[in-house]
Design an enzyme around this catalytic site. Structure first.
Site, mmCIF file in Angstrom:
data_model
loop_
_atom_site.group_PDB
_atom_site.id
_atom_site.type_symbol
_atom_site.label_atom_id
_atom_site.label_comp_id
_atom_site.label_asym_id
_atom_site.label_seq_id
_atom_site.Cartn_x
_atom_site.Cartn_y
_atom_site.Cartn_z
ATOM 1 N N ASP A 1 30.330 18.915 22.216
ATOM 2 C CA ASP A 1 31.925 19.229 22.314
ATOM 3 C C ASP A 1 32.749 19.249 23.141
ATOM 4 O O ASP A 1 32.842 17.703 23.528
ATOM 5 C CB ASP A 1 31.754 20.917 23.711
ATOM 6 C CG ASP A 1 31.739 20.471 24.905
ATOM 7 O OD1 ASP A 1 30.333 19.141 25.344
ATOM 8 O OD2 ASP A 1 31.568 21.395 25.831
ATOM 9 N N GLU B 1 28.527 19.922 27.440
ATOM 10 C CA GLU B 1 29.111 19.361 28.898
ATOM 11 C C GLU B 1 30.119 20.027 29.265
ATOM 12 O O GLU B 1 30.267 19.677 30.915
ATOM 13 C CB GLU B 1 29.138 18.282 28.085
ATOM 14 C CG GLU B 1 29.870 17.404 29.479
ATOM 15 C CD GLU B 1 30.886 16.561 30.496
ATOM 16 O OE1 GLU B 1 31.077 16.209 30.679
ATOM 17 O OE2 GLU B 1 32.107 17.292 29.335
ATOM 18 N N GLU B 2 31.363 20.350 28.561
ATOM 19 C CA GLU B 2 32.243 20.821 29.211
ATOM 20 C C GLU B 2 32.600 22.041 30.753
ATOM 21 O O GLU B 2 33.521 22.459 31.225
ATOM 22 C CB GLU B 2 33.378 20.893 28.473
ATOM 23 C CG GLU B 2 34.041 19.761 27.461
ATOM 24 C CD GLU B 2 34.646 18.901 28.422
ATOM 25 O OE1 GLU B 2 34.893 19.029 29.427
ATOM 26 O OE2 GLU B 2 35.142 17.392 27.829
ATOM 27 N N ASP C 1 31.665 8.357 28.096
ATOM 28 C CA ASP C 1 32.966 9.100 28.265
ATOM 29 C C ASP C 1 33.519 9.208 29.460
ATOM 30 O O ASP C 1 34.190 10.065 29.862
ATOM 31 C CB ASP C 1 31.739 10.580 28.931
ATOM 32 C CG ASP C 1 32.019 11.874 29.168
ATOM 33 O OD1 ASP C 1 33.450 12.317 28.116
ATOM 34 O OD2 ASP C 1 32.397 12.721 30.195
ATOM 35 N N HIS D 1 41.600 16.994 27.732
ATOM 36 C CA HIS D 1 42.063 18.301 27.703
ATOM 37 C C HIS D 1 43.342 18.694 28.103
ATOM 38 O O HIS D 1 44.689 19.563 28.664
ATOM 39 C CB HIS D 1 41.228 18.954 29.536
ATOM 40 C CG HIS D 1 39.999 19.132 29.193
ATOM 41 N ND1 HIS D 1 39.151 19.412 30.427
ATOM 42 C CD2 HIS D 1 39.246 17.879 29.064
ATOM 43 C CE1 HIS D 1 38.166 18.483 30.283
ATOM 44 N NE2 HIS D 1 37.735 17.652 29.435
ATOM 45 N N HIS E 1 28.553 13.452 24.374
ATOM 46 C CA HIS E 1 28.839 15.230 24.647
ATOM 47 C C HIS E 1 29.870 15.084 23.304
ATOM 48 O O HIS E 1 30.845 14.902 22.653
ATOM 49 C CB HIS E 1 28.804 16.015 25.699
ATOM 50 C CG HIS E 1 30.117 15.264 26.395
ATOM 51 N ND1 HIS E 1 31.267 16.113 25.213
ATOM 52 C CD2 HIS E 1 31.245 14.561 26.436
ATOM 53 C CE1 HIS E 1 32.688 16.052 26.134
ATOM 54 N NE2 HIS E 1 32.458 15.322 26.989
ATOM 55 N N ASP F 1 37.925 13.147 24.310
ATOM 56 C CA ASP F 1 36.333 14.173 25.002
ATOM 57 C C ASP F 1 35.642 14.465 24.109
ATOM 58 O O ASP F 1 36.236 15.810 24.099
ATOM 59 C CB ASP F 1 37.173 14.736 26.673
ATOM 60 C CG ASP F 1 36.198 14.404 26.967
ATOM 61 O OD1 ASP F 1 35.375 14.482 27.215
ATOM 62 O OD2 ASP F 1 36.992 15.202 28.629
HETATM 63 ZN ZN LIG Z 1 33.921 14.181 28.379
#
Ligand SMILES: [Zn+2]
Length: 432
Positions: A93, A187-188, A210, A393, A91, A153
């Site tokens: 984003d 995706e997030e 991922d 994150h 992904h 990520d």
């Molecule tokens: Zn991810």
């Protein structure tokens, strides 16, 4: 033998090119935004998408394209046209949960095992608190500068796929099935699969890159719902409020306080245990809203957690007849295992690829979801493979160059495994 700590000479040969790509990709702000009005939710994702298309073209992958919704797709043709079409997905984003603009990555060469002090905001990566870091002594570790996430990520996954694709394109003699690549937006915020055109993608299965720790292979995710609890009160000027005001914000806070705090929370659960997680409380005296995510690996237990939340809210609001309660449950994704169990060879192929890279596969459930959760449900079985990043994150997010290179090498091995599987299928058909 590869120079430690590389998993193979192939990984070692891919590492510097991969790192260059990774540093380029993390410098683009692709943070997604929960209040999405179009796809992608933010323009930075298109900017990264355009960059990837240019690089895929430069690698000789002529059909690479970015569509109007922010999805990048590309095709590497098979060495043997009888092989099935296999997908690779990452992904574009990054998470809205930590600052994501202005990432300034730092490469800590040959990590010495000590605390990593980042230059900004006193952020430190302490191996005493991050056990995975202890095992990375001697690795080249990439972090941000302390005030933003890194974006491993999932740019570690993007860089691994891009590196493997460029390597395969430059070595047409290496066996591979038809590989379909997709880079997804948003995706997030749970929207990566929403506008994914599975039919056009045309793969029989896919792999998201991922995951996290070296060797991870996951075919099980949470089943997930979001619950939005809305409380409406009666707002009156506080000077004239005697006996009249019904404070919605106070009632909402009571609901949050009444939920279990010693169990069923993200911080008190692990492994296969689920939770109820209120993550946003907003409001005024007139109107308040609690946004909560509810998670479990077991669909029935998930249902029970939702009912506990409903009963708690109903009891508290029921005690104040002038207040009103709205309770909205939004199913988000389902444990992918339901769908992947039906095609065991998809996970077996990934295990074989990880082993071929000299790594022992690490199996276990993901305490989260991936694009694969919804794609599997939509008919494209999509387990998840490691990408070498950690502490997602957060401003402590980090990645090992050696492990990201191992992910890229694992993709090259996976292509070979599928090329062989395909040939065997053809033989079986001829024999039958
Ligand atoms: Zn991810």
């Amino acid at each position: 033998m590869p120079a430690a700590p590389f998993t193979s000479p192939l990984a070692e040969s891919l590492a510097e090119g991969l790192l260059e790509r990774f540093l380029r990709y993390v410098s683009v702000d692709t943070q997604s935004c929960r209040e999405r009005t179009s796809s992608p939710s933010t323009p930075g994702q298109l900017e990264l998408g355009r960059m990837l298309v240019r690089e895929l073209h430069a690698a000789g992958i002529a059909d690479a394209a970015l569509d109007g919704n922010g999805y990048v797709t590309a095709t590497l043709a098979a060495t043997d046209p009888a092989t099935p079409v296999i997908g690779l997905i990452a992904h574009l984003d990054t998470s809205p949960d930590a600052p994501g603009a202005g990432v300034v990555p730092i490469v800590h060469r040959e990590y010495d095992g000590d605390v990593l002090e980042l230059p900004l905001e006193g952020t430190r990566l302490d191996p005493a608190a991050i056990p995975e870091l202890v095992a990375k002594r001697g690795h080249d570790i990439v972090t941000a500068s302390g005030d933003t996430l890194l974006g491993a990520d999932d740019k570690a996954g993007v860089a691994a796929i891009m590196t493997a694709a460029a390597h395969l394109a430059a070595h047409p003699e290496l066996p591979r099935p038809t590989l379909r690549i997709a880079f997804t937006p948003d995706e997030e915020i749970g929207e990566g699969a929403t506008l994914f055109d599975i039919e056009r993608f045309g793969a029989v299965c896919a792999y998201t890159i991922d995951g996290s720790e070296l060797g991870e292979l996951q075919d099980e995710t949470f089943t997930a719902s979001e619950v939005i609890v809305t409380v409406r009160g009666v707002d009156v000027h506080p000077g004239q409020a005697t006996g009249k005001l019904v404070n919605a914000l106070r009632l909402a806070a009571q609901i949050v306080a009444a939920l279990p705090s010693d169990r069923l929370t993200p911080e008190t659960t692990a492994g296969r245990e689920g939770f109820i997680h209120p993550y946003e409380l907003t409001g005024t005296a007139a109107h308040a809203q609690i946004r909560t995510i509810v998670r479990d690996f077991d669909d029935e237990l998930l249902e029970r957690h939702v009912e506990l939340l409903r009963a708690t809210a109903t009891e508290i609001i029921g005690a104040e007849p002038r207040a009103r309660l709205e309770f909205e449950v939004r199913p988000q994704y389902r444990n992918m295992r339901h769908y992947i169990d039906r095609v065991p060879h998809v996970v077996e192929a990934a295990e074989a690829a990880i082993r071929a890279e000299g790594i022992e596969p690490l199996r276990g459930p993901i305490r989260g979801g991936t694009d694969g959760s919804r794609l599997s449900e939509m008919g494209l079985p999509t387990p998840n493979i490691f990408d070498g990043g950690h502490e997602y994150h957060s401003v402590r997010e980090w990645a090992s160059v050696q492990d990201m290179a191992a992910a890229a090498a694992t993709i090259v091995r996976l292509a070979e495994v599928w090329a062989r599987l395909g040939a065997r299928d053809v033989e079986a058909r001829v024999a039958g």
